[in-house]
Write an enzyme that holds these catalytic residues in place. Structure first.
Site, PDB file in Angstrom:
ATOM      1  N   GLY A  17       0.939  -0.905  -0.008  1.00 24.17           N
ATOM      2  CA  GLY A  17      -0.067  -0.011   0.013  1.00 24.17           C
ATOM      3  C   GLY A  17       0.748   1.283  -0.001  1.00 24.17           C
ATOM      4  N   MET A  21      -1.709   7.163   1.588  1.00 24.65           N
ATOM      5  CA  MET A  21      -1.153   8.087   2.859  1.00 24.65           C
ATOM      6  C   MET A  21      -0.553   7.422   3.557  1.00 24.65           C
ATOM      7  SD  MET A  21      -2.967  10.839   4.990  1.00 24.65           S
ATOM      8  CE  MET A  21      -4.042   9.786   6.089  1.00 24.65           C
ATOM      9  N   SER A 113      -7.799  -0.002  12.388  1.00 24.79           N
ATOM     10  CA  SER A 113      -8.668   1.352  12.388  1.00 24.79           C
ATOM     11  C   SER A 113      -9.340   1.446  13.774  1.00 24.79           C
ATOM     12  CB  SER A 113      -9.629   1.463  11.084  1.00 24.79           C
ATOM     13  OG  SER A 113     -10.571   2.489  11.458  1.00 24.79           O
ATOM     14  N   SER A 114      -9.738   2.463  14.125  1.00 22.65           N
ATOM     15  CA  SER A 114     -10.202   2.712  15.451  1.00 22.65           C
ATOM     16  C   SER A 114     -11.771   2.490  15.222  1.00 22.65           C
ATOM     17  CB  SER A 114     -10.081   4.233  15.982  1.00 22.65           C
ATOM     18  OG  SER A 114     -10.705   4.998  15.198  1.00 22.65           O
ATOM     19  N   CYS A 115     -12.179   2.252  13.986  1.00 22.48           N
ATOM     20  CA  CYS A 115     -13.789   1.920  14.005  1.00 22.48           C
ATOM     21  C   CYS A 115     -13.986   0.423  14.211  1.00 22.48           C
ATOM     22  CB  CYS A 115     -14.343   2.409  12.595  1.00 22.48           C
ATOM     23  SG  CYS A 115     -13.514   1.373  11.301  1.00 22.48           S
ATOM     24  N   TYR A 142     -16.349  -2.012   6.863  1.00 28.16           N
ATOM     25  CA  TYR A 142     -14.873  -1.967   6.967  1.00 28.16           C
ATOM     26  C   TYR A 142     -14.326  -2.405   8.462  1.00 28.16           C
ATOM     27  CZ  TYR A 142     -10.552   0.820   7.018  1.00 28.16           C
ATOM     28  OH  TYR A 142      -9.268   1.230   7.073  1.00 28.16           O
ATOM     29  N   LYS A 146     -11.556  -5.204   9.081  1.00 29.47           N
ATOM     30  CA  LYS A 146     -10.266  -4.921  10.225  1.00 29.47           C
ATOM     31  C   LYS A 146     -10.328  -5.813  11.253  1.00 29.47           C
ATOM     32  CE  LYS A 146      -8.227  -1.721   7.751  1.00 29.47           C
ATOM     33  NZ  LYS A 146      -6.823  -2.010   7.063  1.00 29.47           N
ATOM     34  N   PRO A 169      -4.663   2.574  14.299  1.00 33.33           N
ATOM     35  CA  PRO A 169      -4.499   4.119  14.172  1.00 33.33           C
ATOM     36  C   PRO A 169      -5.878   4.578  14.471  1.00 33.33           C
ATOM     37  CG  PRO A 169      -3.957   3.146  12.181  1.00 33.33           C
ATOM     38  CD  PRO A 169      -4.397   2.029  12.873  1.00 33.33           C
ATOM     39  N   THR A 170      -6.099   5.691  15.124  1.00 35.26           N
ATOM     40  CA  THR A 170      -7.118   6.551  15.168  1.00 35.26           C
ATOM     41  C   THR A 170      -7.353   7.396  13.928  1.00 35.26           C
ATOM     42  OG1 THR A 170      -8.118   8.248  16.468  1.00 35.26           O
ATOM     43  CG2 THR A 170      -5.958   8.701  16.086  1.00 35.26           C
ATOM     44  N   HIS A 185     -11.936  11.686   4.022  1.00 41.68           N
ATOM     45  CA  HIS A 185     -12.553  11.973   5.410  1.00 41.68           C
ATOM     46  C   HIS A 185     -12.677  13.425   5.775  1.00 41.68           C
ATOM     47  CE1 HIS A 185     -10.210   7.916   5.670  1.00 41.68           C
ATOM     48  NE2 HIS A 185     -11.416   7.625   6.399  1.00 41.68           N
ATOM     49  N   TRP A 208     -20.698  18.325   7.240  1.00 42.04           N
ATOM     50  CA  TRP A 208     -21.616  17.326   7.419  1.00 42.04           C
ATOM     51  C   TRP A 208     -22.069  17.098   8.854  1.00 42.04           C
ATOM     52  CZ3 TRP A 208     -19.152  13.020   3.862  1.00 42.04           C
ATOM     53  CH2 TRP A 208     -18.999  13.316   2.394  1.00 42.04           C
TER      54      TRP A 208
HETATM   55  O1  GFB Z   1     -13.496  11.644   8.776  1.00 46.56           O
HETATM   56  P1  GFB Z   1     -15.178  11.132   8.664  1.00 46.56           P
HETATM   57  O2  GFB Z   1     -15.675  10.627   7.285  1.00 46.56           O
HETATM   58  O3  GFB Z   1     -14.959   9.583   9.354  1.00 46.56           O
HETATM   59  O4  GFB Z   1     -16.107  12.065   9.471  1.00 46.56           O
HETATM   60  P2  GFB Z   1     -15.820   8.757  10.605  1.00 46.56           P
HETATM   61  C1  GFB Z   1     -16.019  12.396  10.792  1.00 46.56           C
HETATM   62  C2  GFB Z   1     -16.902  13.278  11.017  1.00 46.56           C
HETATM   63  O5  GFB Z   1     -17.117  14.502  10.467  1.00 46.56           O
HETATM   64  C3  GFB Z   1     -18.322  12.779  10.936  1.00 46.56           C
HETATM   65  C4  GFB Z   1     -18.141  14.956   9.997  1.00 46.56           C
HETATM   66  O6  GFB Z   1     -19.312  13.066  11.903  1.00 46.56           O
HETATM   67  C5  GFB Z   1     -18.880  13.652   9.717  1.00 46.56           C
HETATM   68  O7  GFB Z   1     -20.234  13.604   9.383  1.00 46.56           O
HETATM   69  N1  GFB Z   1     -17.798  15.647   8.973  1.00 46.56           N
HETATM   70  C6  GFB Z   1     -18.265  16.937   8.743  1.00 46.56           C
HETATM   71  C7  GFB Z   1     -17.416  15.460   7.516  1.00 46.56           C
HETATM   72  N2  GFB Z   1     -17.983  17.469   7.549  1.00 46.56           N
HETATM   73  C8  GFB Z   1     -17.515  16.346   6.841  1.00 46.56           C
HETATM   74  C9  GFB Z   1     -17.030  16.485   5.379  1.00 46.56           C
HETATM   75  O8  GFB Z   1     -16.853  17.205   4.517  1.00 46.56           O
HETATM   76  N3  GFB Z   1     -16.519  15.308   5.100  1.00 46.56           N
HETATM   77  C10 GFB Z   1     -16.448  13.937   5.739  1.00 46.56           C
HETATM   78  N4  GFB Z   1     -16.080  12.996   5.334  1.00 46.56           N
HETATM   79  N5  GFB Z   1     -16.863  14.106   6.992  1.00 46.56           N
HETATM   80  C11 GFB Z   1     -14.640   6.985   9.111  1.00 46.56           C
HETATM   81  C12 GFB Z   1     -15.108   5.642   8.884  1.00 46.56           C
HETATM   82  O9  GFB Z   1     -15.550   7.305   9.835  1.00 46.56           O
HETATM   83  O10 GFB Z   1     -13.213   6.864   9.682  1.00 46.56           O
HETATM   84  C13 GFB Z   1     -14.030   4.762   8.291  1.00 46.56           C
HETATM   85  O11 GFB Z   1     -16.219   5.575   8.058  1.00 46.56           O
HETATM   86  C14 GFB Z   1     -12.578   4.881   9.163  1.00 46.56           C
HETATM   87  O12 GFB Z   1     -14.459   3.462   8.565  1.00 46.56           O
HETATM   88  C15 GFB Z   1     -12.423   6.280   8.987  1.00 46.56           C
HETATM   89  O13 GFB Z   1     -12.656   4.343  10.458  1.00 46.56           O
HETATM   90  C16 GFB Z   1     -10.932   6.466  10.119  1.00 46.56           C
HETATM   91  O14 GFB Z   1     -14.586   8.951  11.793  1.00 46.56           O
HETATM   92  O15 GFB Z   1     -16.657   9.170  11.083  1.00 46.56           O
END
Ligand code: GFB
Length: 319
Positions: A17, A21, A113-115, A142, A146, A169-170, A185, A208
């Protein structure tokens, strides 16, 4: 348990990989250890093809493996493509771990992953919270993949005596991130939104969800350092959390990103989008107890990530 240090100097070290990143950060960091770093592009090796992975391991005979290859994405991508997130990740990790066993790889580090932890796990989340409650539905696919990867590493350890370990990782960010708004993300998305709003003279950016969920962020160069630390020093069945030890509400993160980018408009919420897990702060006690600490603060890390975003934009436009 801290084992005898595993010296990477002179070893053939495969980073699976390496274009991602995390993988590219590990390549940068492990290059300081005096080892020979092996990589394979997607064109050279399809990690979803078991026979190809076995053949590559037989031909290249790595001594150590960092398993950073994965299909990753933000909350919406996870929610929209459950089959890809489950199947791709299961097959990639199974192929690599099995091939590492067949080829007598001395040490392997799997990245989770922390999820993997339950949606409502007590905070900060310790390693033993795994499999104690239901997962967050947006990313359970996911997470299940993991969790299977952790279990595979443990199973080969138990049944075959393999020194295979796992790091959790977080939420990560840093150079080489995915700035795609739909698939990526939150942190790279906020950088892009704030930057584009600044250029356009917009009045507001949209985030979001409610902005209340809390997340912990670790710079990917710190994570790479933790991975090399664990590869050298740790040998044990339990996975090990790797985090920064601090979390922040998404609305506050958005403000911080706007400050760094220099966007002075408002922050609006799109509550039709999911919040996901309300809070995800991991306990870093185990790794700290071994003597590892992160070095890059969030504001400093975001400033560096913003420079990376600008560099990527310049490269893409061919300027
Ligand atoms: O980073 P994110 O997609 O990962 O979202 P998760 C984190 C939080 O940010 C959520 C909010 O509550 C989103 O609703 N958020 C606000 C946004 N604005 C935005 C935006 O513009 N884009 C995104 N993406 N989020 C992922 C998992 O969860 O984290 C994966 O789905 C993995 O499986 C990864 O574990 C590390 O922390 O919610």
């Amino acid at each position: 348990m801290i084992g005898q240090p595993y010296d990477l100097a002179g070893k053939r070290v495969y980073v699976a990989g390496h274009r991602g990143m995390v993988g590219s950060a590990i390549v940068r960091r492990v290059g300081l250890e005096g080892c020979e770093v092996l990589t394979a592009s997607r064109a050279e090796l399809d990690l979803k093809n078991q026979a190809a992975v076995r053949a590559w391991f037989a031909a290249n005979r790595p001594d150590a493996v960092f398993l950073a290859a994965a299909k990753v994405g933000g909350i919406l991508a996870n929610d929209s493509f459950p089959a890809d997130f489950l199947y791709d990740n299961l097959i990639i990790e199974a192929n690599i771990i099995e091939a590492a066993h067949v080829q007598d790889v001395e040490k392997l580090l799997f990245l989770g992953s922390s999820c993997i932890y339950p949606k409502f796990a007590p905070q900060p989340i310790t390693e033993d919270a795994l499999l104690t409650g239901p997962l967050e539905p947006t990313n359970e696919w996911y997470a299940i993949a993991k969790i299977a990867g952790i279990k595979l590493a443990q199973a080969y350890r138990r049944q075959h005596g393999r020194d295979f370990i796992s790091a959790m990782p977080t939420n990560l960010y840093g150079p080489g991130d995915n700035y795609d708004l739909a698939g990526g993300h939150v942190l790279p998305a906020l950088i892009r939104k704030a930057h584009e709003a600044k250029l356009a003279g917009a009045a507001a950016i949209e985030i979001w969800g409610t902005g209340t969920p809390r997340r912990e962020f670790l710079h990917v160069d710190d994570l790479a350092d933790a991975c090399v630390f664990l590869m050298r020093r740790y040998s044990g069945e339990s996975h090990v959390n790797a985090g920064s030890g601090e979390d922040i509400a998404i609305a506050d993160l958005a403000q911080l990103v706007c400050d760094v980018v220099g966007f002075e408009g408002a922050i609006q919420r799109d509550t039709s989008k999911p919040d996901g897990t309300p809070r995800k702060l991991m306990s870093g006690d185990k790794l700290a107890g071994m003597g590892w600490q992160p070095r890059i603060g969030l504001r400093e890390g975001i400033a560096g990530a913003y420079r990376d975003f600008l560099d990527q934009s310049v490269t893409k436009r061919g300027l």
